[in-house]
Write a protein that holds these residues in place. Structure first.
Motif, PDB file in Angstrom:
ATOM      1  N   SER A  46       0.826  -1.211   0.000  1.00 42.01           N
ATOM      2  CA  SER A  46       0.000   0.000   0.000  1.00 42.01           C
ATOM      3  C   SER A  46       0.860   1.261   0.000  1.00 42.01           C
ATOM      4  CB  SER A  46      -0.915   0.003   1.218  1.00 42.01           C
ATOM      5  OG  SER A  46      -0.160   0.253   2.391  1.00 42.01           O
ATOM      6  N   GLN A  47       0.222   2.348  -0.342  1.00 46.43           N
ATOM      7  CA  GLN A  47       0.900   3.645  -0.300  1.00 46.43           C
ATOM      8  C   GLN A  47       1.315   3.975   1.138  1.00 46.43           C
ATOM      9  OE1 GLN A  47       1.894   5.539  -2.935  1.00 46.43           O
ATOM     10  NE2 GLN A  47       2.988   6.717  -1.379  1.00 46.43           N
ATOM     11  N   GLU A  48       0.509   3.551   2.093  1.00 47.82           N
ATOM     12  CA  GLU A  48       0.848   3.781   3.498  1.00 47.82           C
ATOM     13  C   GLU A  48       2.162   3.080   3.856  1.00 47.82           C
ATOM     14  OE1 GLU A  48      -0.798   2.905   8.017  1.00 47.82           O
ATOM     15  OE2 GLU A  48      -2.047   2.363   6.302  1.00 47.82           O
ATOM     16  N   ASP A  49       2.339   1.826   3.394  1.00 46.73           N
ATOM     17  CA  ASP A  49       3.591   1.103   3.649  1.00 46.73           C
ATOM     18  C   ASP A  49       4.779   1.847   3.043  1.00 46.73           C
ATOM     19  OD1 ASP A  49       2.315  -0.994   4.996  1.00 46.73           O
ATOM     20  OD2 ASP A  49       2.026  -2.141   3.156  1.00 46.73           O
ATOM     21  N   THR A  50       4.596   2.322   1.833  1.00 42.57           N
ATOM     22  CA  THR A  50       5.658   3.060   1.159  1.00 42.57           C
ATOM     23  C   THR A  50       5.967   4.355   1.908  1.00 42.57           C
ATOM     24  OG1 THR A  50       5.017   2.110  -0.960  1.00 42.57           O
ATOM     25  CG2 THR A  50       6.380   4.086  -1.039  1.00 42.57           C
ATOM     26  N   ASP A  51       4.934   5.042   2.350  1.00 39.26           N
ATOM     27  CA  ASP A  51       5.145   6.295   3.079  1.00 39.26           C
ATOM     28  C   ASP A  51       5.892   6.071   4.392  1.00 39.26           C
ATOM     29  OD1 ASP A  51       3.841   7.649   1.046  1.00 39.26           O
ATOM     30  OD2 ASP A  51       1.933   7.794   2.135  1.00 39.26           O
ATOM     31  N   VAL A  52       5.584   4.991   5.089  1.00 35.96           N
ATOM     32  CA  VAL A  52       6.264   4.690   6.347  1.00 35.96           C
ATOM     33  C   VAL A  52       7.738   4.376   6.089  1.00 35.96           C
ATOM     34  CG1 VAL A  52       6.367   3.063   8.283  1.00 35.96           C
ATOM     35  CG2 VAL A  52       4.166   3.969   7.537  1.00 35.96           C
ATOM     36  N   LEU A  53       8.010   3.581   5.055  1.00 36.74           N
ATOM     37  CA  LEU A  53       9.403   3.285   4.713  1.00 36.74           C
ATOM     38  C   LEU A  53      10.128   4.564   4.299  1.00 36.74           C
ATOM     39  CD1 LEU A  53      11.721   1.299   4.339  1.00 36.74           C
ATOM     40  CD2 LEU A  53      10.817   0.791   2.053  1.00 36.74           C
ATOM     41  N   LYS A  54       9.466   5.409   3.534  1.00 36.37           N
ATOM     42  CA  LYS A  54      10.073   6.672   3.126  1.00 36.37           C
ATOM     43  C   LYS A  54      10.426   7.536   4.337  1.00 36.37           C
ATOM     44  CE  LYS A  54       8.820   8.807  -0.670  1.00 36.37           C
ATOM     45  NZ  LYS A  54       8.049   9.440  -1.764  1.00 36.37           N
ATOM     46  N   GLU A  55       9.563   7.529   5.330  1.00 33.43           N
ATOM     47  CA  GLU A  55       9.831   8.299   6.544  1.00 33.43           C
ATOM     48  C   GLU A  55      11.094   7.789   7.239  1.00 33.43           C
ATOM     49  OE1 GLU A  55       7.725   8.686  10.868  1.00 33.43           O
ATOM     50  OE2 GLU A  55       6.400   8.714   9.123  1.00 33.43           O
ATOM     51  N   ARG A  56      11.246   6.473   7.304  1.00 31.23           N
ATOM     52  CA  ARG A  56      12.437   5.887   7.933  1.00 31.23           C
ATOM     53  C   ARG A  56      13.690   6.201   7.128  1.00 31.23           C
ATOM     54  NH1 ARG A  56      11.401   4.251  13.163  1.00 31.23           N
ATOM     55  NH2 ARG A  56       9.326   3.380  13.170  1.00 31.23           N
ATOM     56  N   VAL A  57      13.583   6.119   5.805  1.00 29.57           N
ATOM     57  CA  VAL A  57      14.729   6.412   4.942  1.00 29.57           C
ATOM     58  C   VAL A  57      15.142   7.874   5.092  1.00 29.57           C
ATOM     59  CG1 VAL A  57      15.439   6.661   2.520  1.00 29.57           C
ATOM     60  CG2 VAL A  57      14.355   4.541   3.304  1.00 29.57           C
ATOM     61  N   ARG A  58      14.166   8.762   5.098  1.00 31.33           N
ATOM     62  CA  ARG A  58      14.479  10.188   5.264  1.00 31.33           C
ATOM     63  C   ARG A  58      15.204  10.416   6.588  1.00 31.33           C
ATOM     64  NH1 ARG A  58      15.337  12.952   1.760  1.00 31.33           N
ATOM     65  NH2 ARG A  58      17.251  13.148   2.893  1.00 31.33           N
ATOM     66  N   GLY A  59      14.719   9.790   7.641  1.00 37.24           N
ATOM     67  CA  GLY A  59      15.362   9.909   8.945  1.00 37.24           C
ATOM     68  C   GLY A  59      16.782   9.385   8.931  1.00 37.24           C
TER      69      GLY A  59
END
Length: 186
Positions: A46-59
């Motif tokens: 889901s887009q939510e899964d991608t967004d959560v991973l993106k948040e971790r990567v950005r961090g």
């Protein structure tokens, strides 16, 4: 070892976003921010899964920059990770994250001042203690990321193992596997 602890937190966080089989046991020490989905082709995440991973990567990217000593550049894999962050799919982001993690672990060490610098250990000699410490850990890490992944992603992770780890000590797949297993027993 400090670098491993720093990156391990990021890896555990990223691995939390890899869909798992409902029957697979999740250690109780790893707190997941939300329920974990059953195994699906990662392109169907889901887009939510991608967004959560993106948040971790950005961090991770932001934190890594603050952990580098003055004048020390980010690893070359930071640019593809940034690109995947901006435009990539879940699979691409996940693979670039693994590549970045492996590059940080292999090519940087943390000094007494808690800042990352390029390592002085090439990790090319299978008899060297630092090589025995770093490469088998990265091999084990990559294998843990293969579990539950889409077959195409599994192949790409295996390419990371072959291209970045086994080739570094000039071993074929089977020899490298055996060497890692022996090194991890110690």
């Amino acid at each position: 070892m400090k670098l491993l602890a720093f990156l391990a937190a990021a890896v555990i966080s990223a691995n939390a976003f890899l869909p798992r089989n409902k029957t697979q046991h999740t250690p109780s020490l790893i707190k997941r921010p939300r329920p974990v989905a059953p195994i699906v082709a990662l392109s169907a995440v889901s887009q939510e899964d991608t967004d959560v991973l993106k948040e971790r990567v950005r961090g991770l990217l932001d934190m890594t920059q603050t952990m580098l000593a003055d004048g020390v550049p980010m690893p070359a894999s930071a640019a593809p990770l940034e690109n995947a962050y901006e435009q990539g799919t879940y699979n691409e982001l996940f693979l670039q994250f693994i590549t970045f993690f492996v590059d940080m672990k292999l090519n940087y060490d943390v000094g007494d001042d808690d800042l990352c610098r390029p390592t002085v250990f090439p990790c090319t000699d299978p008899g060297d203690d630092v090589t025995k410490e770093k490469l088998p850990q990265m091999y084990q890490f990559c294998h843990s990321m293969i579990d539950g992944a889409d077959p195409e992603v599994q192949l790409q992770i295996w390419r990371i193992i072959v291209d970045k780890l086994a080739s570094r000590v000039e071993m074929d797949n089977d020899s490298f596997n055996d060497w890692c297993v022996d090194a991890l027993k110690v």
